[in-house]
Design an enzyme around this catalytic site. Structure first.
Site, PDB file in Angstrom:
ATOM      1  N   ASP A 111       0.382  40.232 -37.561  1.00  0.00           N
ATOM      2  CA  ASP A 111       0.040  40.856 -39.193  1.00  0.00           C
ATOM      3  C   ASP A 111      -1.360  40.224 -39.378  1.00  0.00           C
ATOM      4  OD1 ASP A 111       0.146  38.917 -41.336  1.00  0.00           O
ATOM      5  OD2 ASP A 111       1.688  38.223 -39.252  1.00  0.00           O
ATOM      6  N   ASP A 116       5.611  37.235 -33.701  1.00  0.00           N
ATOM      7  CA  ASP A 116       5.039  35.746 -34.497  1.00  0.00           C
ATOM      8  C   ASP A 116       5.881  36.002 -35.941  1.00  0.00           C
ATOM      9  OD1 ASP A 116       3.269  34.158 -36.612  1.00  0.00           O
ATOM     10  OD2 ASP A 116       3.382  35.967 -37.859  1.00  0.00           O
ATOM     11  N   ASP A 149       5.977  34.733 -39.727  1.00  0.00           N
ATOM     12  CA  ASP A 149       5.180  34.725 -40.983  1.00  0.00           C
ATOM     13  C   ASP A 149       4.706  35.805 -41.222  1.00  0.00           C
ATOM     14  OD1 ASP A 149       5.449  33.087 -43.287  1.00  0.00           O
ATOM     15  OD2 ASP A 149       5.142  31.177 -41.649  1.00  0.00           O
TER      16      ASP A 149
END
Length: 249
Positions: free
Chosen positions: A187, A26, A28
């Site tokens: 996250d 991922d 961000d």
């Protein structure tokens, strides 16, 4: 039930993936600690238009309702009675975010140690994100990873964005690798769910999101950052079992 199926799928450990073919990231909160910038932009702009009766949104609201979500879903949540206004608001918010990010976008601790490990083993790699294309390109470029990724997969280019598995399934297809020899770094709850639903082990980062929420999404394990001994113990065991497809060849 799909959650039950997913929990079975995600029990595959990192060493079980030998020989490893690819790692998917991922962007961000996974490559860089960008959530504080997103939170700031949302807080300022929502307060300006009197959202929540002018009371600034707190981190709990941000984590629960915004972090990791696709902009179309956020538009519906924030402006249920005026979706076009929501879409325009989010476009303006992303402009503000990019201005902030161009000044400072810190990498997650240990990121370059992991990217070197991946490069040394000749593994394939892709960034898989719900972020708008200009955001993803800016962050990847500012982190010096433009040449690192073989592909950048956007949620907006898939039929469904995360938490659906589509973006991760597309990454496997583009890289021509197997889910049985690939793991994901994520996250957010929606991101972890997407990776698990695509049938891959997911290493969850506790960058900003509460551990108890992330655990519910069923990651293989959680780490604080890429220097976490838990991650390197798993990668060391993977190397012993046959490492990557390149090193095994």
């Amino acid at each position: 039930m799909t959650a039950g199926e997913n929990s079975v799928q995600s029990k595959k450990s990192i060493p079980d993936l030998a020989p490893l073919e690819a790692v998917l990231f991922d962007v961000d909160g996974t490559l860089c600690d960008s959530d504080p910038l997103h939170h700031y932009a949302f807080r300022e702009m929502l307060q300006e238009i009197g959202f929540n009766n002018g009371v600034p949104i707190d981190e709990e609201f941000f984590v629960k309702n915004i972090a990791g979500k696709h902009s179309d879903d956020m538009a519906v949540f924030l402006f249920p009675d005026d979706i076009p206004r929501g879409i325009k608001f989010l476009e303006d918010k992303e402009v503000m975010f990019r201005r902030l990010a161009s000044e400072n976008i810190p990498p997650i601790k240990g990121l370059y140690k992991l990217t070197k490990w991946i490069e040394d083993r000749g593994l394939k790699r892709a960034a898989v994100t719900n972020a708008p294309k200009p955001n993803a390109e800016l962050m990847i470029s500012k982190l010096g990873l433009k040449d690192f990724f073989d592909a950048v997969i956007l949620g907006s280019d898939c039929e469904h964005a995360k938490p659906y598995p589509d973006p991760y399934l597309k990454a496997l297809e583009v890289l021509k690798v197997s889910k049985d020899h690939t793991f994901v770094c994520e996250d957010s709850v929606s991101g972890i769910r997407a990776g698990v639903a695509a049938g891959m082990p997911v290493v969850g980062l506790t960058t900003r999101n509460p551990e108890n929420l992330l655990i519910e999404a069923d990651p293989t394990f959680l780490i604080k950052d890429y220097e976490d001994p838990k991650l390197w113990a798993a990668l060391e065991e993977l190397d012993k079992k046959g490492g990557s497809s390149k090193t095994a060849a």
